[in-house]
Design an enzyme around this catalytic site. Structure first.
Site, PDB file in Angstrom:
ATOM      1  N   TYR A   1       1.058  -1.178   0.386  1.00  0.00           N
ATOM      2  CA  TYR A   1       0.005  -0.206   0.052  1.00  0.00           C
ATOM      3  C   TYR A   1       0.649   0.780   0.041  1.00  0.00           C
ATOM      4  O   TYR A   1       0.721   2.047  -0.578  1.00  0.00           O
ATOM      5  CB  TYR A   1      -0.973   0.098   1.589  1.00  0.00           C
ATOM      6  CG  TYR A   1      -1.578  -0.410   1.113  1.00  0.00           C
ATOM      7  CD1 TYR A   1      -2.443  -1.638   0.623  1.00  0.00           C
ATOM      8  CD2 TYR A   1      -3.243  -0.519   2.280  1.00  0.00           C
ATOM      9  CE1 TYR A   1      -3.682  -2.650   0.091  1.00  0.00           C
ATOM     10  CE2 TYR A   1      -4.188  -1.115   2.276  1.00  0.00           C
ATOM     11  CZ  TYR A   1      -4.381  -2.164   1.335  1.00  0.00           C
ATOM     12  OH  TYR A   1      -5.468  -2.373   0.234  1.00  0.00           O
TER      13      TYR A   1
ATOM     14  N   CYS B   1       4.612   1.387  10.914  1.00  0.00           N
ATOM     15  CA  CYS B   1       4.108   0.428  10.001  1.00  0.00           C
ATOM     16  C   CYS B   1       3.756  -1.094  10.070  1.00  0.00           C
ATOM     17  O   CYS B   1       5.141  -1.717  11.834  1.00  0.00           O
ATOM     18  CB  CYS B   1       5.109   0.561   8.374  1.00  0.00           C
ATOM     19  SG  CYS B   1       4.843  -1.301   7.405  1.00  0.00           S
TER      20      CYS B   1
ATOM     21  N   CYS C   1      -3.608  -1.282   9.739  1.00  0.00           N
ATOM     22  CA  CYS C   1      -2.846  -0.858   8.751  1.00  0.00           C
ATOM     23  C   CYS C   1      -3.067   0.686   9.477  1.00  0.00           C
ATOM     24  O   CYS C   1      -3.280   0.986   8.623  1.00  0.00           O
ATOM     25  CB  CYS C   1      -3.189  -1.005   7.154  1.00  0.00           C
ATOM     26  SG  CYS C   1      -2.057  -0.548   6.156  1.00  0.00           S
TER      27      CYS C   1
END
Ligand code: DGL
Length: 266
Positions: free
Chosen positions: A38, A178, A69
């Site tokens: 992403y 992350c 996320c």
């Protein structure tokens, strides 16, 4: 039932923390491996993916979403959360809480390129402590290594060392912003040394998930985990076992999702 999603395997670090905190809860986890990483995508695509993932989890029976996320949360901070009939637990809020609770004043945020581009972490931290020193560092090489199962070798060690070399000497802590990055924690520990705290936002996210589940009337199930990928089902099953170990209460499958009815996603 709690719903979690990520672009891929990173979300498993949040799933692991939530599962440990809520052993009886029913959980559905969606890994959008058809679109990983992403972090290299534009915001229009990321908004479309966020909308589709949340809609899919709701349709699958999730009555709350525990975000796994950071990149999707960063984009939601800038463009707004999609309209959903369920509560959504923002991972960046949890990360900010982890920092302010410790009274930290100078932190580095290591995240995807898309997350850093939004400035979402700097905004969230300075909204709580205006004088907070925040250095946001993009680390695009790390997610592909984790997805390729290369988190243990020399390539991963060197890639993490290169990122950590950009952390200013004044930093008290590094936020692993992350969810793929805690998989590389041994390399971060080696590169940063013992005097820099490493913060995994999943810990506070799991704590807040417990509060959410209690509000909703927990315990609510038999501890089953349904793991779904938009990528290769057989490969995903092997990856789950490698990262989480065997679990008879876990089932995995592959699905196809309709993305971006009115927005284009590659
Ligand atoms: N694990 C995700 C995050 O927390 C996304 C990584 C990616 O696909 O680039 O940001």
């Amino acid at each position: 039932m709690l719903g979690l999603f990520d672009s891929g395997l990173g979300g498993l670090t949040v799933l692991r923390a939530v599962r440990a905190a809520l052993p009886d809860e029913e959980i559905v986890f969606l890994a959008d491996q058809a679109h990983v990483p992403y972090g290299d995508r534009n915001e229009e695509e990321l908004v479309a993916l966020l909308q589709a993932n949340i809609a899919w989890l709701e349709a699958a029976g999730a009555d709350a979403i525990v975000m796994a996320c950071n990149t999707s949360c960063a984009v939601a901070q800038r463009h707004g959360w999609p309209i959903a009939g369920v509560r959504i637990l923002d991972l960046i809020e949890s990360a900010a809480l982890a920092v302010t609770r410790r009274g930290l004043r100078d932190v580095a945020v290591i995240a995807t390129t898309a997350t850093v581009r939004t400035g979402a972490y700097g905004n969230a931290l300075r909204a709580r402590v205006p004088s907070m020193q925040v250095t946001e560092i993009a680390a695009p090489a790390l997610v592909p290594l984790v997805e390729a199962g290369e988190s243990e070798g020399e390539r991963a060690r060197a890639a993490v060392a290169e990122v950590c070399a950009r952390v200013p000497a004044s930093c008290e802590a590094v936020l692993l912003a992350c969810t793929h990055f805690p998989v590389l924690d041994a390399h971060f520990a080696a590169a940063l040394g013992p005097n820099v705290l490493r913060i995994d936002p999943a810990i506070v996210q799991a704590e807040r998930a417990v509060a959410l589940a209690i509000e909703a009337g927990s315990p609510r199930g038999h501890g089953r985990t349904r793991c779904v990928t938009t990528g290769d089902g057989a490969r995903f099953a092997a990856q789950l076992e490698m990262i989480l170990g065997k679990d008879p209460a876990r089932a995995s499958e592959a699905v196809r999702l309709e993305y971006g009815r009115d927005r284009k996603v590659r």
